[in-house]
Design a protein around this motif. Structure first.
Motif, short mmCIF file in Angstrom:
data_model
loop_
_atom_site.label_atom_id
_atom_site.label_comp_id
_atom_site.label_asym_id
_atom_site.label_seq_id
_atom_site.Cartn_x
_atom_site.Cartn_y
_atom_site.Cartn_z
N MET A 1 2.99 25.34 9.91
CA MET A 1 3.14 25.92 11.25
C MET A 1 1.83 26.91 11.76
SD MET A 1 6.59 27.54 13.17
CE MET A 1 6.43 29.04 12.14
N GLU A 2 1.85 26.88 12.85
CA GLU A 2 0.65 28.01 13.61
C GLU A 2 0.98 28.38 14.67
OE1 GLU A 2 -3.67 26.72 12.39
OE2 GLU A 2 -2.74 24.57 12.77
N LEU A 3 0.65 29.49 15.04
CA LEU A 3 0.99 29.97 16.31
C LEU A 3 -0.34 30.05 17.23
CD1 LEU A 3 3.11 32.04 17.91
CD2 LEU A 3 1.53 33.94 17.36
N CYS A 4 -0.09 29.73 18.46
CA CYS A 4 -1.18 29.36 19.38
C CYS A 4 -0.98 30.10 20.50
CB CYS A 4 -1.70 28.02 19.59
SG CYS A 4 -0.33 26.81 19.96
N ARG A 5 -1.74 30.47 21.59
CA ARG A 5 -1.52 31.23 22.79
C ARG A 5 -2.24 30.22 23.94
NH1 ARG A 5 -1.46 37.23 23.67
NH2 ARG A 5 -0.60 37.29 25.76
N SER A 6 -1.24 30.13 24.90
CA SER A 6 -1.49 29.44 26.06
C SER A 6 -1.22 30.38 27.24
CB SER A 6 -0.67 28.01 26.18
OG SER A 6 -1.13 27.57 27.32
N GLY A 7 -2.38 30.86 27.91
CA GLY A 7 -2.15 31.76 29.15
C GLY A 7 -1.45 32.87 28.53
N ALA A 8 -0.14 33.26 29.11
CA ALA A 8 0.66 34.73 28.67
C ALA A 8 1.59 34.08 27.61
CB ALA A 8 1.42 35.18 29.82
N ASN A 9 1.59 33.00 27.08
CA ASN A 9 2.69 32.40 26.34
C ASN A 9 2.13 32.13 24.87
OD1 ASN A 9 4.81 32.59 28.45
ND2 ASN A 9 3.96 30.64 29.32
N TYR A 10 3.23 32.32 24.13
CA TYR A 10 2.74 31.85 22.68
C TYR A 10 3.48 30.58 22.40
CZ TYR A 10 1.54 36.40 21.48
OH TYR A 10 0.82 37.65 21.39
N HIS A 11 2.93 29.69 21.71
CA HIS A 11 3.65 28.39 21.20
C HIS A 11 3.58 28.10 19.81
CE1 HIS A 11 3.13 27.70 25.68
NE2 HIS A 11 3.82 26.96 25.54
N VAL A 12 4.36 27.16 19.21
CA VAL A 12 4.04 26.90 17.74
C VAL A 12 3.45 25.57 17.69
CG1 VAL A 12 5.71 28.45 16.65
CG2 VAL A 12 6.39 26.13 17.49
N ARG A 13 2.54 25.38 16.74
CA ARG A 13 1.94 23.94 16.44
C ARG A 13 2.07 23.79 15.08
NH1 ARG A 13 -3.22 24.75 18.57
NH2 ARG A 13 -3.79 26.04 16.79
N LEU A 14 2.89 22.36 15.09
CA LEU A 14 3.00 21.97 13.51
C LEU A 14 1.67 20.85 13.13
CD1 LEU A 14 6.81 21.05 13.83
CD2 LEU A 14 5.66 23.48 13.23
N ASN A 15 1.50 20.77 11.80
CA ASN A 15 0.51 20.10 11.39
C ASN A 15 0.70 19.54 9.97
OD1 ASN A 15 -1.18 21.30 9.21
ND2 ASN A 15 -1.74 22.75 10.90
N ASP A 16 0.25 18.28 9.51
CA ASP A 16 0.27 17.86 8.40
C ASP A 16 -0.88 17.98 7.29
OD1 ASP A 16 2.91 16.99 8.75
OD2 ASP A 16 2.27 15.74 10.25
N LEU A 17 -1.93 19.11 7.71
CA LEU A 17 -2.79 19.23 6.76
C LEU A 17 -2.41 19.18 5.24
CD1 LEU A 17 -4.93 21.66 9.24
CD2 LEU A 17 -5.57 19.03 8.73
N PRO A 18 -3.60 19.23 4.37
CA PRO A 18 -3.06 19.22 2.92
C PRO A 18 -2.66 20.58 2.75
CG PRO A 18 -5.30 18.33 3.28
CD PRO A 18 -5.08 18.81 4.53
N PRO A 19 -1.83 20.73 1.61
CA PRO A 19 -1.14 22.04 1.22
C PRO A 19 -2.47 23.12 1.13
CG PRO A 19 -0.41 20.30 -0.14
CD PRO A 19 -1.26 19.55 0.68
#
Length: 348
Positions: free
Chosen positions: A234-252
Motif C-alpha cells: 500500500m502507498e499513499l498518493c496525493r491528488s489535489g487537496a486529497n490523499y488516496h491509497v494505491r495498492l500494488n502487487d510488486l515483489p516483496p
C-alpha cells in the motif's frame, strides 16, 4: 549454542510430522515433543520446558484458545498459532493474538516442493523470532484505553504506522484511544492474505474511528484507519487537496508484502512534514529506512519503547538509523502522535 526447544500441539499427525521435519532440519532448533491435544501437552511442557510452543487452533478435548488463555495466566511462554485459512480460523487466530500468542502461521498447503521450502523458511523464522519475544503474564481482561480529546486539524495531516510481530495488539492499543476528529491513518502490518479484513473488522467494532481494509484508489478520510491488505503493498498518493491509497502487487520488499518501508516512503513523498510516523513492535528492519526518509522531510517520527515491545527489532533499527524523534511506551503512543499533529498545526 543451546538449540531452541520446540513443542508442537496439533491433532493432525500429518501437521505434527511436517512441523517436526521442518524444525529438526534447522541447525539451531529441535522438536523436543509433540502432542495431539492440550491435555497431553500440559505434562510435556512440564517435562521438556520448551522455548516455543506451536499450537493448533481447533482441537478435541480442549480448543487452542482455552488452553492458551490458561497457559498465559499460569505459565507464559512464546506461542505460535497454526491456523487454517478460513473466516472462522482467522477470527480465532486474532483472538489468540489478543490472549498473548506471539504470532501465527497458516497450515501448510500440500503440493509444490518450492512452496514447502518457502513455508519451512517462514516457520523457522517465526520460531526464532518467538524464542526472543518478551512475554508478559496475562492478568485478566485488559481495560480499554480512554478516548483522547483532540481538536480538529486540517485534512492535510496524516498518520502512518508500521508493525510486525506483536503488532496486532500494539495497533489496537494505538487506535482505541483515537478520537473521531483524528487525521486519516494508514497502516502496514505484516500479515498474510485472508486475515487483514477480519483484523480491521474487529478493530472497527471497538474503536471510535472507522477501521477498514484498504481498497485501491479510495480517499483517505479523517477519523478513518486503512490497513494494507495482506499480500499487497500500500502507498499513499496525493491528488489535489486529497490523499488516496494505491495498492500494488510488486515483489516483496525486505521479504514483506505489505512493506512498511514502501508505505512510509510514499508518505514522505506525498505528505512530508504534515505526517507523523510510528514504528511499532516487530522483527527485522522493514520500515527503518522509510521512517528515516519521513524524518528527513521534517515529519515527526516515533518508535515503540523496548520494554513495551514483544520484539524490539524494527524500532531498534529505526533508532540506530537516527530516524526517530521520540521513543515512547505503547500506552502513550496515541497521545504522543496527536500531540505532535496538533503541534504541527499550530506552527503553520
Amino acid at each position: 549454542m543451546n538449540k531452541i526447544k520446540v513443542l508442537c500441539v496439533d491433532d493432525s499427525a500429518l501437521i505434527r510430522n511436517i512441523l517436526t521435519k521442518i524444525v529438526n532440519q534447522q541447525p539451531d532448533m529441535e522438536m523436543v515433543a509433540t502432542a495431539l491435544d492440550p491435555i497431553i501437552a500440559r505434562d510435556l511442557i512440564k517435562q521438556h520446558n520448551p522455548d516455543v510452543l506451536t499450537l493448533d487452533v481447533e482441537m478435541p478435548r480442549m480448543d487452542g484458545l482455552d488452553f492458551l488463555e490458561r497457559l498465559m495466566r499460569l505459565r507464559p511462554m512464546p506461542v505460535i498459532m497454526v491456523s487454517s485459512l478460513t473466516s472462522k480460523g482467522s477470527d480465532i487466530t486474532l483472538s489468540a493474538l489478543e490472549l498473548g500468542a506471539v504470532d501465527f502461521v497458516t497450515k501448510p498447503q500440500m503440493g509444490l516442493q518450492e512452496g514447502m521450502m518457502q513455508y519451512s523458511e517462514l516457520m523457522a523464522d517465526k520460531i526464532r523470532t518467538a524464542a526472543k519475544a518478551h512475554i508478559r503474564r496475562r492478568e485478566g481482561q485488559i481495560a480499554a484505553p480512554k478516548i483522547i480529546n483532540s481538536p480538529l486539524v486540517g485534512s492535510e495531516k496524516i498518520i502512518a504506522i508500521g508493525a510486525s510481530t506483536g503488532g496486532t495488539e500494539a495497533i489496537r492499543h494505538v487506535l482505541m484511544p483515537m478520537p473521531a476528529s483524528c487525521p486519516g491513518i494508514v497502516i502496514a502490518q505484516h500479515m498474510p492474505p485472508g486475515f487483514t479484513r477480519s483484523f480491521a473488522e474487529r478493530l472497527d467494532k471497538i474503536c471510535q474511528i472507522t477501521v477498514k481494509e484498504a481498497e485501491d484508489g479510495e480517499r483517505v478520510l479523517p477519523g478513518h484507519a486503512y490497513i494494507a491488505p495482506g499480500g499487497r503493498h500500500m502507498e499513499l498518493c496525493r491528488s489535489g487537496a486529497n490523499y488516496h491509497v494505491r495498492l500494488n502487487d510488486l515483489p516483496p520488499v525486505n521479504r514483506h508484502r505489505p512493506s512498511v518501508d514502501m508505505l512510509l516512503q510514499s508518505v514522505a513523498e506525498s505528505a512530508g512534514k504534515n505526517a507523523v510516523g510510528a514504528i511499532l513492535t516487530g522483527m527485522g528492519y522493514d520500515g527503518a529506512r522509510g521512517l528515516l526518509e519521513l524524518h528527513q522531510t521534517g515529519a515527526k517520527t516515533l518508535a515503540q519503547s523496548e520494554k513495551t515491545c514483544v520484539v524490539y527489532g524494527m524500532p531498534r533499527e529505526a533508532v540506530l538509523l537516527n530516524a526517530v524523534d521520540e521513543i515512547v511506551d505503547l500506552d502513550q503512543i496515541a497521545q504522543t502522535i496527536l500531540k505532535n499533529i496538533v503541534g504541527q498545526a499550530r506552527r503553520i
